[in-house]
Enzyme design. Structure first.
Site, PDB file in Angstrom:
ATOM      1  N   CYS A   3      45.687  78.730 -18.312  1.00  0.00           N
ATOM      2  CA  CYS A   3      45.523  79.147 -16.705  1.00  0.00           C
ATOM      3  C   CYS A   3      43.917  79.370 -16.695  1.00  0.00           C
ATOM      4  O   CYS A   3      43.100  79.463 -17.621  1.00  0.00           O
ATOM      5  CB  CYS A   3      46.429  80.885 -16.578  1.00  0.00           C
ATOM      6  SG  CYS A   3      47.873  80.781 -17.309  1.00  0.00           S
ATOM      7  N   ARG A  56      42.455  72.732 -20.107  1.00  0.00           N
ATOM      8  CA  ARG A  56      42.877  73.590 -19.904  1.00  0.00           C
ATOM      9  C   ARG A  56      44.106  73.364 -20.554  1.00  0.00           C
ATOM     10  O   ARG A  56      44.674  74.252 -21.156  1.00  0.00           O
ATOM     11  CB  ARG A  56      42.396  74.735 -19.391  1.00  0.00           C
ATOM     12  CG  ARG A  56      41.285  75.053 -19.408  1.00  0.00           C
ATOM     13  CD  ARG A  56      40.731  75.883 -18.520  1.00  0.00           C
ATOM     14  NE  ARG A  56      41.265  77.514 -19.130  1.00  0.00           N
ATOM     15  CZ  ARG A  56      40.657  78.397 -19.469  1.00  0.00           C
ATOM     16  NH1 ARG A  56      39.472  78.434 -19.169  1.00  0.00           N
ATOM     17  NH2 ARG A  56      41.463  79.595 -19.338  1.00  0.00           N
ATOM     18  N   TRP A  67      49.413  78.225 -16.528  1.00  0.00           N
ATOM     19  CA  TRP A  67      50.337  76.904 -17.818  1.00  0.00           C
ATOM     20  C   TRP A  67      51.392  78.457 -18.282  1.00  0.00           C
ATOM     21  O   TRP A  67      50.885  79.709 -18.180  1.00  0.00           O
ATOM     22  CB  TRP A  67      49.399  77.492 -19.520  1.00  0.00           C
ATOM     23  CG  TRP A  67      49.502  76.389 -19.890  1.00  0.00           C
ATOM     24  CD1 TRP A  67      49.790  75.200 -19.720  1.00  0.00           C
ATOM     25  CD2 TRP A  67      49.967  77.204 -21.174  1.00  0.00           C
ATOM     26  NE1 TRP A  67      50.195  74.573 -21.205  1.00  0.00           N
ATOM     27  CE2 TRP A  67      50.519  75.951 -21.789  1.00  0.00           C
ATOM     28  CE3 TRP A  67      50.705  78.580 -21.855  1.00  0.00           C
ATOM     29  CZ2 TRP A  67      50.666  75.983 -23.288  1.00  0.00           C
ATOM     30  CZ3 TRP A  67      51.090  78.581 -23.259  1.00  0.00           C
ATOM     31  CH2 TRP A  67      51.042  77.017 -24.362  1.00  0.00           C
ATOM     32  N   ASN A  69      45.402  85.778 -15.767  1.00  0.00           N
ATOM     33  CA  ASN A  69      45.508  85.399 -16.666  1.00  0.00           C
ATOM     34  C   ASN A  69      45.709  85.783 -17.730  1.00  0.00           C
ATOM     35  O   ASN A  69      45.278  87.127 -17.775  1.00  0.00           O
ATOM     36  CB  ASN A  69      44.061  84.568 -17.210  1.00  0.00           C
ATOM     37  CG  ASN A  69      43.903  82.677 -16.413  1.00  0.00           C
ATOM     38  OD1 ASN A  69      44.436  82.716 -15.378  1.00  0.00           O
ATOM     39  ND2 ASN A  69      42.533  82.469 -16.650  1.00  0.00           N
ATOM     40  N   GLY A  70      46.708  85.812 -18.500  1.00  0.00           N
ATOM     41  CA  GLY A  70      47.010  86.449 -19.355  1.00  0.00           C
ATOM     42  C   GLY A  70      48.504  87.261 -19.346  1.00  0.00           C
ATOM     43  O   GLY A  70      49.390  86.577 -19.308  1.00  0.00           O
ATOM     44  N   GLU A  81      45.751  72.264 -46.769  1.00  0.00           N
ATOM     45  CA  GLU A  81      44.933  72.656 -45.371  1.00  0.00           C
ATOM     46  C   GLU A  81      42.574  72.447 -45.183  1.00  0.00           C
ATOM     47  O   GLU A  81      43.259  71.368 -44.788  1.00  0.00           O
ATOM     48  CB  GLU A  81      45.244  73.833 -44.336  1.00  0.00           C
ATOM     49  CG  GLU A  81      44.952  73.881 -42.982  1.00  0.00           C
ATOM     50  CD  GLU A  81      44.564  72.724 -42.097  1.00  0.00           C
ATOM     51  OE1 GLU A  81      45.761  72.262 -42.664  1.00  0.00           O
ATOM     52  OE2 GLU A  81      43.908  73.234 -41.078  1.00  0.00           O
ATOM     53  N   LYS A 102      41.777  68.669 -44.476  1.00  0.00           N
ATOM     54  CA  LYS A 102      40.961  68.745 -42.429  1.00  0.00           C
ATOM     55  C   LYS A 102      39.245  68.389 -44.230  1.00  0.00           C
ATOM     56  O   LYS A 102      38.861  67.727 -42.611  1.00  0.00           O
ATOM     57  CB  LYS A 102      40.619  70.192 -42.865  1.00  0.00           C
ATOM     58  CG  LYS A 102      40.035  70.484 -41.628  1.00  0.00           C
ATOM     59  CD  LYS A 102      41.759  70.449 -40.531  1.00  0.00           C
ATOM     60  CE  LYS A 102      42.046  69.983 -40.815  1.00  0.00           C
ATOM     61  NZ  LYS A 102      43.315  70.773 -39.901  1.00  0.00           N
ATOM     62  N   GLU A 125      39.922  64.200 -43.923  1.00  0.00           N
ATOM     63  CA  GLU A 125      40.249  63.933 -41.955  1.00  0.00           C
ATOM     64  C   GLU A 125      38.765  64.041 -41.476  1.00  0.00           C
ATOM     65  O   GLU A 125      37.967  63.158 -41.036  1.00  0.00           O
ATOM     66  CB  GLU A 125      41.366  65.124 -41.338  1.00  0.00           C
ATOM     67  CG  GLU A 125      41.983  64.530 -41.408  1.00  0.00           C
ATOM     68  CD  GLU A 125      43.098  65.198 -40.167  1.00  0.00           C
ATOM     69  OE1 GLU A 125      42.952  66.969 -40.439  1.00  0.00           O
ATOM     70  OE2 GLU A 125      44.038  64.903 -39.844  1.00  0.00           O
ATOM     71  N   HIS A 154      47.477  71.662 -65.258  1.00  0.00           N
ATOM     72  CA  HIS A 154      48.689  70.593 -65.933  1.00  0.00           C
ATOM     73  C   HIS A 154      47.552  69.194 -65.210  1.00  0.00           C
ATOM     74  O   HIS A 154      49.308  67.633 -65.671  1.00  0.00           O
ATOM     75  CB  HIS A 154      50.019  70.519 -65.385  1.00  0.00           C
ATOM     76  CG  HIS A 154      50.925  72.181 -65.797  1.00  0.00           C
ATOM     77  ND1 HIS A 154      50.903  71.883 -66.638  1.00  0.00           N
ATOM     78  CD2 HIS A 154      50.561  73.380 -65.613  1.00  0.00           C
ATOM     79  CE1 HIS A 154      52.216  73.484 -66.768  1.00  0.00           C
ATOM     80  NE2 HIS A 154      51.380  73.643 -66.266  1.00  0.00           N
ATOM     81  N   LYS A 204      45.302  61.772 -32.375  1.00  0.00           N
ATOM     82  CA  LYS A 204      45.556  63.557 -32.491  1.00  0.00           C
ATOM     83  C   LYS A 204      47.727  63.513 -32.284  1.00  0.00           C
ATOM     84  O   LYS A 204      47.960  64.376 -32.271  1.00  0.00           O
ATOM     85  CB  LYS A 204      45.378  63.857 -30.676  1.00  0.00           C
ATOM     86  CG  LYS A 204      45.086  65.466 -30.379  1.00  0.00           C
ATOM     87  CD  LYS A 204      44.421  66.409 -31.114  1.00  0.00           C
ATOM     88  CE  LYS A 204      44.704  66.915 -31.511  1.00  0.00           C
ATOM     89  NZ  LYS A 204      44.667  68.195 -32.341  1.00  0.00           N
TER      90      LYS A 204
HETATM   91  O1  M6R Z   1      50.719  67.165 -33.783  1.00  0.00           O
HETATM   92  P1  M6R Z   1      51.895  67.043 -35.468  1.00  0.00           P
HETATM   93  O2  M6R Z   1      51.872  69.196 -34.946  1.00  0.00           O
HETATM   94  O3  M6R Z   1      53.573  67.198 -35.095  1.00  0.00           O
HETATM   95  O4  M6R Z   1      51.306  66.491 -35.988  1.00  0.00           O
HETATM   96  C1  M6R Z   1      51.394  66.576 -36.883  1.00  0.00           C
HETATM   97  C2  M6R Z   1      49.683  65.571 -38.289  1.00  0.00           C
HETATM   98  O5  M6R Z   1      49.984  64.757 -37.599  1.00  0.00           O
HETATM   99  C3  M6R Z   1      48.996  66.578 -37.229  1.00  0.00           C
HETATM  100  O6  M6R Z   1      49.157  67.591 -38.346  1.00  0.00           O
HETATM  101  C4  M6R Z   1      47.212  65.608 -38.339  1.00  0.00           C
HETATM  102  O7  M6R Z   1      47.794  65.882 -39.640  1.00  0.00           O
HETATM  103  C5  M6R Z   1      46.523  66.538 -37.893  1.00  0.00           C
HETATM  104  N1  M6R Z   1      45.347  65.635 -38.107  1.00  0.00           N
HETATM  105  C6  M6R Z   1      45.436  67.300 -38.637  1.00  0.00           C
HETATM  106  O8  M6R Z   1      44.531  67.771 -38.149  1.00  0.00           O
END
Ligand code: M6R
Length: 606
Positions: free
Chosen positions: A2, A27, A74, A100-101, A479, A483, A486, A502, A601
């Site tokens: 929101c 937002r 939202w 909001n909240g 993770e 990151k 990427e 291993h 994205k």
């Molecule tokens: O929208 P989703 O969470 O389903 O997306 C999954 C992956 O495509 C997403 O997490 C991707 O690995 C990102 N770029 C990670 O930073």
């Protein structure tokens, strides 16, 4: 999430507020509305859907009032609709509020107000606030707002306008941001700066428990009833910088929003007094019948899934398996009528995840989607949806959405454990207490980000990284590695620390940084053994460990300290410095971290 904008001055308030609402669109929202005072009359217009719907509803109406408040909603309580859109009003139609909240105790208050004859026109938690003010409006709007604030529990940014006192707007904050824009003979109140930056660069950020009374000529801030002075900040950003809230990249802004995303996601979903977790959209009776769980996701969402496996198995005793969407879509997994399927996706549009669900949905007992984007495909296809309330994420790398996925999944794991009779009220209460501390702890980590920036600069030229964790922190190692890959284009892999010998140990030399997640717990010595094995081969060690750990500096080249927390909650904190490390390395390498090459994205192709 929101957005709020209020204006009081000499200019056309509707124009100023609509402009502000446009700036808040980023937002994410599903309806919008505006209230303004003309003479002694309160006018209100609301529309479901895009802001253009509100704008076109106002097209042929000449509005000339100079005080107005506006909102982009939202949905949390009640579906997106004209009736649920803010502003809301009381029974007299003279008091109007935007919020909001979440008001956690709205249900009890609503019952009390209904008994006193109040009539409600929306399904929202927010509307009760207008009626609470009405109860005391005889004392003036400021006093009535103060009295109403005392009755509510939860998080809020509230803005209130009373047609009987059109020379002022009252605002109050607890947990949700509010900022005053200080102009010449005009003032603003908003959720964030971009909505008024065109008109003034002077801002006053309100703090928790502040209440502000805003007039054309000035403003007063009270905290718990006492007058306080708040510093004026001179904003130096231009418009496009402002959308990033002054941050150089969306990714850093979004990591900065991790505490808020976590808070927004858990708020309203538990009742500490009764030690109860509440998911409005989940069918507890069906959930209770499930005997095993399959979680499906891709990328970062898969890491959230994997973390949940450790947690859910430990707390609920259920057999939990995790699958990558692109794999399971073509497999023949064991799914029966007592299998709970949990699908995790930020976008709700990932084609592999959707196809994986389609492959098994007919055989599943019950299915729940954990999704950030409202109305997305996955939010509609499953039996139930639990939204993460991270707000829109613009950077391609998932950061704050990962933290809010974990927020939902922690709550859901504890909820299932309690439905299965495996978690006592005492244990739930203590778990909730730990979860409530997380936003504050994440803030502490982010405050120390300069140290992580230095570490990032030191290692930005290395070509390979290895990440290690044990148990519930292993998915966080995955993770951290993803990151880094990427957004810095550096090759990185995540491993269970015990798996090192291993295979990955063959890669160890003096050129490869090894990032260890090293909580001080029963497995700490095992981690130290792994570190020693790498040191014996001249490897570089970067460790993420507890702040109280005095020994790690003897083993590691660089140490990133995070607050001490119970080991089950460690992933919620350990992920944050790894997001920051990847960010700073990417920036140091001159990479467009918000739009790294080849990535999207929302991955809607196979
Ligand atoms: O929208 P989703 O969470 O389903 O997306 C999954 C992956 O495509 C997403 O997490 C991707 O690995 C990102 N770029 C990670 O930073």
């Amino acid at each position: 999430m929101c957005g709020i904008i209020g204006y009081i001055g000499r200019e056309n308030a509707a124009e100023r507020v609509i402009y502000g609402l446009k700036k808040l669109e980023y937002r994410g929202y599903d309806s919008s509305g505006i209230s303004l005072v003309e003479g002694s009359k309160l006018l209100r217009y609301r529309a479901k859907g895009r802001l253009e719907n509100l704008v076109s509803a106002l097209k042929n109406i000449r509005l000339h009032g100079t005080t107005a408040i506006g909102h982009t909603r939202w949905a949390t309580h009640g579906k997106p609709s004209d009736e649920n859109a803010h502003p809301h009003t009381d029974c007299t139609g003279k008091i109007t509020i935007i919020h909001n909240g979440i008001i956690e105790n709205y249900y009890e208050i609503k019952q009390m107000l209904l008994k006193r004859g109040h009539k409600f026109t929306s399904e929202t938690d927010s509307e009760i606030f207008a009626h609470l003010i009405e109860e005391n409006i005889g004392k003036g709007v400021e006093k009535a707002v103060q009295a109403a604030l005392k009755k509510i529990r939860g998080m809020y940014a509230m803005v209130i306008l009373h047609a009987g006192e059109p020379d002022k707007i009252v605002a109050a904050r607890k947990g949700s941001p509010l900022v005053l824009g200080i102009g010449k003979n005009e003032n603003f109140i908003a959720s964030d700066v971009p909505s008024f930056l065109k008109y003034t660069k002077k801002a006053v950020f309100l703090e928790d428990d502040d209440m502000a009374v805003i007039t054309k000529q000035g403003y007063t801030v009270l905290n718990n009833g006492k007058k306080v002075s708040r510093k004026i900040t001179h904003i130096k950003w231009n418009d496009s910088q402002a959308e990033k809230n002054g941050y150089p990249h969306y990714m850093l802004k979004e990591i900065g929003e991790e505490p808020q995303a976590f808070e927004d996601t858990i708020i309203g979903r538990f009742d500490s007094d009764r030690a109860k977790i509440l998911f409005e959209t989940v069918n507890d009776a069906r959930l209770r019948k499930m005997k095993n769980v399959r979680i499906i996701a891709c990328g970062t969402s898969y890491h959230a899934a994997y973390t949940t496996k450790y947690l859910m198995e430990k707390y609920s005793g259920l057999n939990v398996s995790v699958d990558i969407g692109s794999e399971i879509r073509y497999a023949a997994p064991a799914v029966t009528k007592d299998t709970l399927i949990i699908i995790i996706s930020q976008s709700g549009e990932t084609i592999d995840t959707i196809a994986a669900f389609n492959n098994i949905k007919k055989r599943a007992g019950y299915s729940i989607a954990v999704v950030n984007v409202v109305g997305s495909t996955l939010s509609r296809e499953l039996d139930s949806v639990i939204y993460t309330h991270a707000g829109p994420e613009i950077g391609v790398a998932a950061t704050k959405t990962f933290i809010s996925q974990l927020a939902v999944l922690y709550l859901l794991s504890f909820h299932i454990a309690s439905l299965k009779g495996r978690m006592s009220r005492k244990k739930i209460r203590s778990a909730l207490k730990s979860l409530r501390k997380i936003p504050g702890y994440i803030k502490e980590i982010i405050k120390e980000r300069k140290k992580i920036e230095k570490i990032g600069a030191k290692y930005s030229r290395h070509r390979d990284f290895l990440y290690y964790g044990r148990n519930i922190n292993y998915p966080i190692a995955l993770e951290g590695a993803l990151k880094l890959k990427e957004i810095s284009y550096i090759h990185a892999e995540g491993y269970p620390a015990g798996e090192m010998k291993h295979g990955p140990i063959a890669l160890v030399d003096d050129k490869v940084p090894n990032v260890f997640i090293a909580p001080v717990n029963a497995l700490y010595e095992k981690i130290i053994n792994n570190i020693e094995e790498i040191r014996a081969r001249d490897g570089i060690i970067i460790a993420v460990t507890n702040r109280s750990n005095k020994t790690m500096k003897n083993y590691a080249d660089d140490v990133i300290y995070i607050p001490d927390i119970d080991e089950d909650f460690y992933p919620l904190l350990a992920a944050v410095p790894l997001h920051l490390l990847a960010y700073y390395i990417g920036v140091k390498k001159g990479i467009d971290v918000d739009k790294p090459r080849n990535l999207a994205k929302s991955v809607t192709v196979e």
